[in-house]
Design an enzyme around this catalytic site. Structure first.
Site, PDB file in Angstrom:
ATOM      1  N   ASP A   1      15.320 -10.109  14.532  1.00  0.00           N
ATOM      2  CA  ASP A   1      16.195 -10.888  15.404  1.00  0.00           C
ATOM      3  C   ASP A   1      17.247 -11.509  14.489  1.00  0.00           C
ATOM      4  OD1 ASP A   1      17.449 -12.772  16.967  1.00  0.00           O
ATOM      5  OD2 ASP A   1      15.618 -13.396  18.003  1.00  0.00           O
TER       6      ASP A   1
ATOM      7  N   TYR B   1       6.487 -22.440  14.352  1.00  0.00           N
ATOM      8  CA  TYR B   1       7.049 -21.452  15.266  1.00  0.00           C
ATOM      9  C   TYR B   1       8.486 -21.115  14.886  1.00  0.00           C
ATOM     10  CZ  TYR B   1       8.782 -19.154  19.366  1.00  0.00           C
ATOM     11  OH  TYR B   1       9.354 -18.246  20.195  1.00  0.00           O
TER      12      TYR B   1
ATOM     13  N   LYS C   1       9.319 -15.265  18.231  1.00  0.00           N
ATOM     14  CA  LYS C   1       8.135 -14.446  18.466  1.00  0.00           C
ATOM     15  C   LYS C   1       8.103 -13.285  17.503  1.00  0.00           C
ATOM     16  CE  LYS C   1       8.610 -15.970  23.022  1.00  0.00           C
ATOM     17  NZ  LYS C   1       9.689 -16.693  22.396  1.00  0.00           N
TER      18      LYS C   1
HETATM   19  C1  F6R Z   1      12.602 -17.170  20.856  1.00  0.00           C
HETATM   20  C2  F6R Z   1      12.541 -17.089  22.284  1.00  0.00           C
HETATM   21  C3  F6R Z   1      12.853 -18.187  23.261  1.00  0.00           C
HETATM   22  C4  F6R Z   1      13.030 -19.567  22.679  1.00  0.00           C
HETATM   23  C5  F6R Z   1      13.553 -20.551  23.724  1.00  0.00           C
HETATM   24  C6  F6R Z   1      13.896 -21.886  23.106  1.00  0.00           C
HETATM   25  O1  F6R Z   1      12.313 -15.921  20.291  1.00  0.00           O
HETATM   26  O2  F6R Z   1      12.268 -16.070  22.701  1.00  0.00           O
HETATM   27  O3  F6R Z   1      11.935 -18.223  24.326  1.00  0.00           O
HETATM   28  O4  F6R Z   1      11.837 -20.015  22.114  1.00  0.00           O
HETATM   29  O5  F6R Z   1      14.713 -20.040  24.333  1.00  0.00           O
HETATM   30  O6  F6R Z   1      14.782 -21.655  22.071  1.00  0.00           O
HETATM   31  P1  F6R Z   1      15.475 -22.822  21.212  1.00  0.00           P
HETATM   32  O7  F6R Z   1      14.387 -23.655  20.661  1.00  0.00           O
HETATM   33  O8  F6R Z   1      16.220 -22.035  20.177  1.00  0.00           O
HETATM   34  O9  F6R Z   1      16.365 -23.564  22.154  1.00  0.00           O
HETATM   35 MG    MG Z   2      16.034 -14.756  19.323  1.00  0.00          MG
HETATM   36 MG    MG Z   3      13.022 -11.151  20.224  1.00  0.00          MG
END
Ligand code: F6R
Ligand code: MG
Ligand code: MG
Length: 375
Positions: free
Chosen positions: A14, A231, A234
């Site tokens: 990513d 974290y 993913k």
């Molecule tokens: C990350 C993902 C998303 C984020 C969510 C919150 O791979 O898939 O579900 O965890 O959008 O993201 P932030 O913390 O960057 O606002």
């Molecule tokens: Mg991402």
């Molecule tokens: Mg991804």
């Protein structure tokens, strides 16, 4: 004549995405395309195909340098770096999200990008299916890999084809303890299930045909939160499966995806979500950052490369772009709604143990002092 040895590498990262964690936009594909074309010209790889699984950039490369090769991994790392620089310039979201280390140290394993590789001796004809999923985690291939290579109710060949009746060997990684074990099916099927049902910890990493140790499948096992201690997105996994002629048929490899099943991931990597098999055009996550999507790329390996059309373009089959998976997609949406009705209550939200490496610890940490012992 010695058989032709060829390596299939799928390396993903990513590097930043459009409109939140949604898709890899065209300018990043252009950077990757330019770099891999150059690598073909220099003879580093034989050919390649670039695609996306939601917000993950997927580099599928075929070459003769073997698994875990430094030059191949550096090519992927440098490409991801350049893509993430481009993502930063464009102020795309979470630029460089999965690049956890600053300098390359010989191998992308443990540095953020996910990787699955197999070195094969090319058969007379070698059909391959590569899977890539978004908004989920490494253990999400445990279930289909079990169905494909160990379950005779899924794979008729386990019963009908004399070349498969001997069964398959599974390598399982314990991602918490960094240990591995090999279990042979059908004899150790129950022990295998006892482990790999715990998808958050045990991950099937490689599969061989038991009769001759022919490599049949490999999947990525990285858990980014275990590398970074918190974290960091993913562990959106990739997997390679070899098909036909004494191995599960392509149709048997795809059969587990006739139905949706639940995987860990989805919003903030903290929920159980139904996997949705989709064609490349729908490889994007929307509702509640999902539902987790999976794409399947079918191709033939021929003379050391992905076989090509007359113009030299790789011949790629977008396997889930098919009404045959419409039921699974519908089930996924129905199950998505059921789970979301539960809000932040288990089983919609992951269990406390699986939440251990997410940002919830920060929230809970603040409450610590306010807990008073019960008299
Ligand atoms: C990350 C993902 C998303 C984020 C969510 C919150 O791979 O898939 O579900 O965890 O959008 O993201 P932030 O913390 O960057 O606002
Ligand atoms: Mg991402
Ligand atoms: Mg991804």
């Amino acid at each position: 004549m010695l058989p032709n040895k060829v390596t299939i590498s799928i390396i993903k990262c990513d590097v930043g995405s459009l409109a939140g964690h949604y898709i890899v936009p065209k300018p990043l594909f252009n950077v990757a395309e330019k770099n891999l074309k150059k690598a073909v010209e220099k003879g580093v790889i034989n050919n390649f195909y670039i695609f996306n699984a939601g917000d993950d950039l997927e580099l599928l490369m075929v070459h003769e340098k073997g698994e875990q090769n430094q030059e191949i991994h550096k090519l992927a790392w440098d490409t991801f770096k350049e893509c993430s620089n481009k993502a930063s310039q464009l102020k795309l979201y979470a630029a460089g999200q999965d690049l956890l280390k600053t300098a390359f140290s010989g191998n992308v394993r443990g540095m953020g990008p996910g990787v699955a590789e197999i070195e094969i001796e090319e058969r007379a004809s070698d059909p391959i299916v590569v899977f890539a999923a978004d908004k989920t985690s490494a253990g999400s291939f445990n279930y289909p890999l079990f169905r494909i290579f160990a379950d005779p109710m899924n794979t008729a060949g386990l019963v009908i084809d004399p070349n498969m009746i001997c069964g398959f060997k599974f390598e399982v990684i314990d991602t918490k303890e960094n240990k591995s074990i090999i279990l042979k099916c059908p004899e150790e099927m129950y022990e295998l299930l006892a482990l790999i049902g715990t998808v958050g910890r045990y991950v099937v990493s490689r599969i061989w045909r038991a009769s001759d140790n022919l490599i049949c499948a490999a999947s990525s096992v990285s858990k980014l939160s275990l590398i970074a201690g918190k974290y960091v997105g993913k562990d959106d996994p990739v997997m390679i499966a070899r098909a036909q002629h004494g191995l599960p048929a392509v149709g048997e490899i795809l059969a587990p995806f006739m139905h949706s099943y639940f995987v860990q991931g989805w919003m903030r990597g903290s929920h159980w979500g139904p996997i949705m098999p989709v064609g490349l055009k729908s490889s994007k996550c929307t509702v509640f950052d999902g539902p987790p999507r999976i794409v399947a790329i079918g191709f033939q390996v021929a003379n050391g490369q992905i076989s090509c059309d007359d113009e030299g373009k790789p011949l790629i089959a977008d396997m889930f772009d098919d009404p045959a998976f419409a039921l699974a997609r519908r089930e996924a949406m129905q199950n998505a709604c059921t789970m979301r009705n539960m809000g932040e209550f288990e089983p919609a939200r992951l269990s406390a143990e699986d939440m251990e490496y997410t940002t919830i610890q920060k929230v809970l940490g603040k409450l610590g002092d306010r807990f008073k012992p019960l008299n």
